[in-house]
Write a protein that holds these residues in place. Structure first.
Motif, PDB file in Angstrom:
ATOM      1  N   ARG A  35      34.819  31.073  34.995  1.00 29.05           N
ATOM      2  CA  ARG A  35      34.381  31.696  36.249  1.00 29.05           C
ATOM      3  C   ARG A  35      35.179  32.965  36.542  1.00 29.05           C
ATOM      4  O   ARG A  35      34.623  33.995  36.930  1.00 29.05           O
ATOM      5  CB  ARG A  35      34.510  30.709  37.414  1.00 29.05           C
ATOM      6  CG  ARG A  35      33.451  29.629  37.428  1.00 29.05           C
ATOM      7  CD  ARG A  35      33.487  28.834  38.717  1.00 29.05           C
ATOM      8  NE  ARG A  35      34.763  28.204  38.987  1.00 29.05           N
ATOM      9  CZ  ARG A  35      35.124  26.994  38.564  1.00 29.05           C
ATOM     10  NH1 ARG A  35      34.285  26.270  37.852  1.00 29.05           N
ATOM     11  NH2 ARG A  35      36.311  26.489  38.855  1.00 29.05           N
ATOM     12  N   ASP A  36      36.498  32.888  36.342  1.00 26.32           N
ATOM     13  CA  ASP A  36      37.360  34.043  36.616  1.00 26.32           C
ATOM     14  C   ASP A  36      37.047  35.201  35.676  1.00 26.32           C
ATOM     15  O   ASP A  36      37.081  36.365  36.087  1.00 26.32           O
ATOM     16  CB  ASP A  36      38.831  33.648  36.503  1.00 26.32           C
ATOM     17  CG  ASP A  36      39.298  32.786  37.665  1.00 26.32           C
ATOM     18  OD1 ASP A  36      38.533  32.615  38.644  1.00 26.32           O
ATOM     19  OD2 ASP A  36      40.432  32.265  37.589  1.00 26.32           O
ATOM     20  N   GLN A  42      32.552  41.452  36.426  1.00 25.78           N
ATOM     21  CA  GLN A  42      31.744  42.016  37.507  1.00 25.78           C
ATOM     22  C   GLN A  42      32.539  43.060  38.285  1.00 25.78           C
ATOM     23  O   GLN A  42      32.041  44.149  38.589  1.00 25.78           O
ATOM     24  CB  GLN A  42      31.272  40.918  38.453  1.00 25.78           C
ATOM     25  CG  GLN A  42      30.201  40.035  37.879  1.00 25.78           C
ATOM     26  CD  GLN A  42      29.858  38.870  38.807  1.00 25.78           C
ATOM     27  OE1 GLN A  42      30.542  38.620  39.794  1.00 25.78           O
ATOM     28  NE2 GLN A  42      28.798  38.151  38.478  1.00 25.78           N
ATOM     29  N   TRP A  43      33.777  42.719  38.613  1.00 21.78           N
ATOM     30  CA  TRP A  43      34.599  43.656  39.380  1.00 21.78           C
ATOM     31  C   TRP A  43      34.929  44.904  38.559  1.00 21.78           C
ATOM     32  O   TRP A  43      34.965  46.002  39.096  1.00 21.78           O
ATOM     33  CB  TRP A  43      35.871  42.970  39.869  1.00 21.78           C
ATOM     34  CG  TRP A  43      35.631  42.048  41.030  1.00 21.78           C
ATOM     35  CD1 TRP A  43      34.531  41.996  41.829  1.00 21.78           C
ATOM     36  CD2 TRP A  43      36.497  41.034  41.510  1.00 21.78           C
ATOM     37  NE1 TRP A  43      34.672  41.020  42.785  1.00 21.78           N
ATOM     38  CE2 TRP A  43      35.871  40.411  42.619  1.00 21.78           C
ATOM     39  CE3 TRP A  43      37.751  40.582  41.132  1.00 21.78           C
ATOM     40  CZ2 TRP A  43      36.448  39.379  43.334  1.00 21.78           C
ATOM     41  CZ3 TRP A  43      38.333  39.547  41.842  1.00 21.78           C
ATOM     42  CH2 TRP A  43      37.688  38.954  42.934  1.00 21.78           C
ATOM     43  N   GLN A  44      35.170  44.727  37.278  1.00 19.77           N
ATOM     44  CA  GLN A  44      35.441  45.892  36.441  1.00 19.77           C
ATOM     45  C   GLN A  44      34.227  46.818  36.405  1.00 19.77           C
ATOM     46  O   GLN A  44      34.380  48.046  36.452  1.00 19.77           O
ATOM     47  CB  GLN A  44      35.828  45.458  35.022  1.00 19.77           C
ATOM     48  CG  GLN A  44      37.227  44.897  34.927  1.00 19.77           C
ATOM     49  CD  GLN A  44      37.567  44.344  33.551  1.00 19.77           C
ATOM     50  OE1 GLN A  44      36.704  43.887  32.815  1.00 19.77           O
ATOM     51  NE2 GLN A  44      38.846  44.391  33.214  1.00 19.77           N
ATOM     52  N   ASN A  49      31.525  51.746  38.282  1.00 20.34           N
ATOM     53  CA  ASN A  49      30.424  52.401  38.997  1.00 20.34           C
ATOM     54  C   ASN A  49      30.937  53.251  40.154  1.00 20.34           C
ATOM     55  O   ASN A  49      30.455  54.364  40.380  1.00 20.34           O
ATOM     56  CB  ASN A  49      29.420  51.370  39.519  1.00 20.34           C
ATOM     57  CG  ASN A  49      28.657  50.688  38.402  1.00 20.34           C
ATOM     58  OD1 ASN A  49      28.604  51.174  37.280  1.00 20.34           O
ATOM     59  ND2 ASN A  49      28.087  49.541  38.711  1.00 20.34           N
ATOM     60  N   ILE A  50      31.897  52.735  40.888  1.00 24.66           N
ATOM     61  CA  ILE A  50      32.454  53.478  42.029  1.00 24.66           C
ATOM     62  C   ILE A  50      33.197  54.715  41.544  1.00 24.66           C
ATOM     63  O   ILE A  50      33.097  55.791  42.133  1.00 24.66           O
ATOM     64  CB  ILE A  50      33.372  52.573  42.878  1.00 24.66           C
ATOM     65  CG1 ILE A  50      32.530  51.511  43.598  1.00 24.66           C
ATOM     66  CG2 ILE A  50      34.175  53.394  43.872  1.00 24.66           C
ATOM     67  CD1 ILE A  50      33.353  50.461  44.312  1.00 24.66           C
ATOM     68  N   GLU A  70      41.978  42.920  44.110  1.00 22.53           N
ATOM     69  CA  GLU A  70      41.397  41.614  43.768  1.00 22.53           C
ATOM     70  C   GLU A  70      41.443  41.378  42.263  1.00 22.53           C
ATOM     71  O   GLU A  70      41.751  40.279  41.804  1.00 22.53           O
ATOM     72  CB  GLU A  70      39.950  41.520  44.274  1.00 22.53           C
ATOM     73  CG  GLU A  70      39.809  41.444  45.765  1.00 22.53           C
ATOM     74  CD  GLU A  70      40.272  40.122  46.348  1.00 22.53           C
ATOM     75  OE1 GLU A  70      40.226  39.107  45.652  1.00 22.53           O
ATOM     76  OE2 GLU A  70      40.682  40.122  47.517  1.00 22.53           O
ATOM     77  N   LEU A  71      41.130  42.424  41.506  1.00 25.47           N
ATOM     78  CA  LEU A  71      41.147  42.316  40.048  1.00 25.47           C
ATOM     79  C   LEU A  71      42.559  42.044  39.542  1.00 25.47           C
ATOM     80  O   LEU A  71      42.762  41.216  38.661  1.00 25.47           O
ATOM     81  CB  LEU A  71      40.582  43.602  39.428  1.00 25.47           C
ATOM     82  CG  LEU A  71      40.449  43.628  37.916  1.00 25.47           C
ATOM     83  CD1 LEU A  71      39.523  42.515  37.440  1.00 25.47           C
ATOM     84  CD2 LEU A  71      39.939  44.980  37.447  1.00 25.47           C
TER      85      LEU A  71
END
Length: 114
Positions: A35-36, A42-44, A49-50, A70-71
């Motif tokens: 899960r992690d 996803q966060w990467q 994208n940002i 968070e990452l």
């Protein structure tokens, strides 16, 4: 069954329960790592994208900072839970026990020969 056989069976059942418990914990940990890792990917991707966005408003910068924090916490969690002192408990005591027996046998052999 004689008393020593009952004791052996009881010890075996206890060891079997410990193994089952350890296996359950390992399965839970594996699921958590999976899960992690998905969350990390996803966060990467969100961070990428940002960062590619040419128009960075204060809200976007704040979101980017939050995601990076968070990452970082997620990576620390992944690393810290892969290694634990508890996992070294049994091998440590086995090394102490068998190492001590080896030293004792060496002294006995040396004293009997010398």
């Amino acid at each position: 069954m004689t008393q020593p056989e009952e004791k052996q069976q009881s010890e075996f059942e206890q060891e079997l329960e410990e193994v089952e418990t350890s296996l359950g914990l390992l399965k839970e940990r594996y699921a958590q790592v999976q899960r992690d890792q998905k969350q990390k990917a996803q966060w990467q991707q969100e961070i990428k994208n940002i960062q590619q966005n040419k128009y960075k408003t204060p809200e976007i910068k704040t979101e980017l900072e939050r995601l990076e924090k968070e990452l970082e916490l997620l990576e620390i969690n992944l690393e810290s839970q892969l290694f634990s002192w508890k996992s070294l408990n049994r091998p440590f005591w086995q090394a102490v026990r068998f190492g001590g027996l080896g030293i004792l046998m060496g002294w006995l052999l040396k004293s009997s020969i010398g």
